[in-house]
Design an enzyme around this catalytic site. Structure first.
Site, PDB file in Angstrom:
ATOM      1  N   HIS A  14       0.834  -1.215   0.000  1.00  0.00           N
ATOM      2  CA  HIS A  14       0.000   0.000   0.000  1.00  0.00           C
ATOM      3  C   HIS A  14       0.864   1.259   0.000  1.00  0.00           C
ATOM      4  O   HIS A  14       0.453   2.295   0.505  1.00  0.00           O
ATOM      5  CB  HIS A  14      -0.966   0.009   1.189  1.00  0.00           C
ATOM      6  CG  HIS A  14      -2.046  -1.029   1.051  1.00  0.00           C
ATOM      7  ND1 HIS A  14      -3.294  -0.758   0.546  1.00  0.00           N
ATOM      8  CD2 HIS A  14      -2.046  -2.355   1.342  1.00  0.00           C
ATOM      9  CE1 HIS A  14      -4.020  -1.861   0.537  1.00  0.00           C
ATOM     10  NE2 HIS A  14      -3.287  -2.854   1.013  1.00  0.00           N
ATOM     11  N   SER A  17      -2.392 -10.906  -7.992  1.00  0.00           N
ATOM     12  CA  SER A  17      -2.612 -10.059  -9.174  1.00  0.00           C
ATOM     13  C   SER A  17      -3.072 -10.781 -10.421  1.00  0.00           C
ATOM     14  O   SER A  17      -2.633 -10.456 -11.532  1.00  0.00           O
ATOM     15  CB  SER A  17      -1.332  -9.297  -9.527  1.00  0.00           C
ATOM     16  OG  SER A  17      -1.234  -8.214  -8.711  1.00  0.00           O
ATOM     17  N   ASP A  48       1.172  -3.623  -9.801  1.00  0.00           N
ATOM     18  CA  ASP A  48       0.876  -4.936 -10.389  1.00  0.00           C
ATOM     19  C   ASP A  48       1.085  -4.941 -11.906  1.00  0.00           C
ATOM     20  O   ASP A  48       1.666  -5.871 -12.464  1.00  0.00           O
ATOM     21  CB  ASP A  48      -0.567  -5.339 -10.068  1.00  0.00           C
ATOM     22  CG  ASP A  48      -0.852  -5.266  -8.584  1.00  0.00           C
ATOM     23  OD1 ASP A  48       0.119  -5.206  -7.802  1.00  0.00           O
ATOM     24  OD2 ASP A  48      -2.031  -5.267  -8.198  1.00  0.00           O
ATOM     25  N   LYS A  79     -11.043  -8.518  -5.167  1.00  0.00           N
ATOM     26  CA  LYS A  79     -10.942  -7.077  -5.369  1.00  0.00           C
ATOM     27  C   LYS A  79     -12.298  -6.475  -5.692  1.00  0.00           C
ATOM     28  O   LYS A  79     -12.414  -5.288  -5.900  1.00  0.00           O
ATOM     29  CB  LYS A  79      -9.993  -6.791  -6.530  1.00  0.00           C
ATOM     30  CG  LYS A  79      -8.543  -6.721  -6.136  1.00  0.00           C
ATOM     31  CD  LYS A  79      -7.749  -6.277  -7.331  1.00  0.00           C
ATOM     32  CE  LYS A  79      -6.291  -6.090  -6.985  1.00  0.00           C
ATOM     33  NZ  LYS A  79      -5.495  -5.857  -8.180  1.00  0.00           N
TER      34      LYS A  79
END
Ligand code: GLA
Length: 467
Positions: free
Chosen positions: A47, A143, A188, A232
């Site tokens: 993050h 990812s 990513d 996500k």
């Protein structure tokens, strides 16, 4: 580097299985392409990307593949061989999303990115028809969705005969993936495009830059999936976006404090903008200032508005806005600005220290930094969960030198630094203690490699051309 990187396959070589299937399906003997985009594991720097601080991931040997032929018109037609069905849209009309959470949105996002930037002209654009399959565990923090965006993006570029700089391509795809719902940074897409065999990538942002960092000899990074799905598109999406908003608000508070204290007005919208060169203050001074201005955190927007002298409406409009045009709704307890600030600035330092430790081959230091990162992800960023705590604890007991959650958090995988000589006993111990004893599941031997596996740092995305 140029994207897409196109590699011509020897016509006598056996084609990839997906290409064989494509040829059967489309009755096509020539001119097939295969786009391959890897997932990633992040060693450290969680993050930090959307805050303008660096990250340290590597591309893994698991990927999304799209076998395709360019369309004669602007149709994009893609069938998932992993049972997610068929998605078909016209490039020119494909800007409105499918339902929230639909995998087709990642394909639309890629297309939309190049159209919006004018890289491909919508009036003349060609689509592609193909099939896709993946070996990256889904909703696991590795990812898979960005790999799909990258593979679809490269397919769209190749179908239109367009080449571009990989850094620019990564930036466009990072922005356009936000169309699918999370306000992600650019880690990513960048690592999926520019990964390099045996190397980690230190990625800096604004502007995007990469540096190769060698990995440790005689050690491996092992991924363990907690089996808690961190989709996500579900609640993890809101929790993720909340943290993005909290960091923006932390930067807003800090900017106001800086002006109040020193009269220095800087152009800073992200925490990463408050570097000592710009502010003239050390990080320690900034931390003291942040402590004062974020006093009482979590803070409601009304209190933040008061402290910075801007109206609540303006804050909501500017700082709580999401890419889909909505505004994030304030959580009942307010925004946790202070802890998020502490995580981000300490994590940024840990990334730099990890790069140094890897470069000098200091395994113990790398492990210790990973463990500190995990603690901060849990205590300051609030992105761990019981299962991730159990899994990191068991990994350390089983001989890992460092163990931490990787990716957005809220479930998904951990990354574990393990000496190669104990790899099989490590895997055996985690299998028994976490999966069997803690979760009560017996891993299907066929599936075990999707749940608990060492990763090799791999090259980034490319396209194979079959003539
Ligand atoms: C997701 C996002 C990334 C990054 C990580 C957390 O993977 O897509 O941009 O923010 O979470 O480090």
């Amino acid at each position: 580097m140029i994207a897409p990187l196109i590699i011509d396959v020897d016509p006598h070589a056996e084609p990839d299985g997906l290409v064989r299937l494509l040829r059967r399906r489309y009755d096509n003997d020539s001119n097939a392409f295969l786009a391959v985009a890897p997932g990633r594991v992040n060693i450290i720097g969680e993050h930090t990307d959307y805050n303008g601080f660096p990250v340290l991931p590597f591309a893994i040997d698991r990927e999304i593949k799209i076998a395709f032929v360019p369309s004669d018109d602007d149709t994009v037609e893609l069938t998932s061989m992993d049972d997610y069905g068929l998605r078909m849209f016209q490039v020119r009309e494909g800007r409105s999303p499918y339902a929230q959470g639909d995998w087709g949105n990642y394909v639309k996002a890629a297309v939309r990115g190049f159209l919006e930037k004018g890289i491909i002209d919508a009036r003349r654009a060609r689509g592609f028809r193909g099939i896709c399959a993946g070996s990256i565990p889904v909703s696991a923090g590795l990812s898979s969705s960005s790999a799909l965006v990258v593979a679809a993006g490269l397919a769209f570029l190749a179908a239109n005969g367009v080449e571009m700089d990989s850094l620019d391509c990564a930036g466009i795809l990072a922005r356009s993936e936000r169309f699918a719902g999370i306000e992600g940074g650019g880690m990513d897409q960048a690592v999926s495009l520019m990964g390099k065999q045996d190397m980690a990538l230190k990625i800096d942002f604004f502007p995007l830059r990469i540096q190769h960092v060698p990995l440790l000899e005689k050690h491996v990074f092992v991924v363990c999936n907690s089996l808690v799905r961190a989709s996500k598109t579900a609640s993890a999406r809101m929790s993720y976006n909340r943290r993005v908003v909290e960091c923006r608000l932390a930067a807003l508070l800090l900017r106001a404090a800086l002006v109040g204290r020193t009269g220095v007005r800087i152009d800073a919208s992200r925490l990463g903008d408050f570097n000592p060169e710009k502010t003239g203050l050390s990080w320690e001074d900034l931390e003291r200032m942040a402590d004062e201005v974020m006093y009482g955190s979590p803070l409601p927007v009304s209190v933040i508005a008061n402290r910075v002298g801007i109206s609540v409406e303006d804050i909501v409009e500017e700082y709580c806005a999401l890419s889909d045009g909505t505004a994030f709704v304030q959580p009942g307890e307010g925004y946790e600005v202070w802890k998020r600030f502490v995580h981000v600035v300490t994590e940024a330092r840990r990334v730099e220290e990890t790069v140094n430790a890897l470069t000098r081959g200091d395994v113990t230091a790398v492990g210790a930094l990973m463990n500190l990162s995990h603690e901060s992800c849990r205590d300051n960023y609030g992105i761990s969960c019981d299962e991730l705590e159990a899994l990191t604890g068991i990994a350390l007991e089983s001989g890992a030198i460092g163990s931490r959650l990787t990716g957005a958090g809220f479930g998904g995988c951990t990354v574990n630094l393990v000496e190669s000589s104990i790899l099989s006993s490590f895997i055996g111990d985690v299998k028994t203690k976490y999966y069997e004893d803690y979760l009560g599941v017996i891993l299907d031997p066929e599936r075990r490699d999707d749940v608990l596996f060492p990763c090799r740092a791999s090259d980034g995305a490319r396209i194979y051309r079959y003539r």
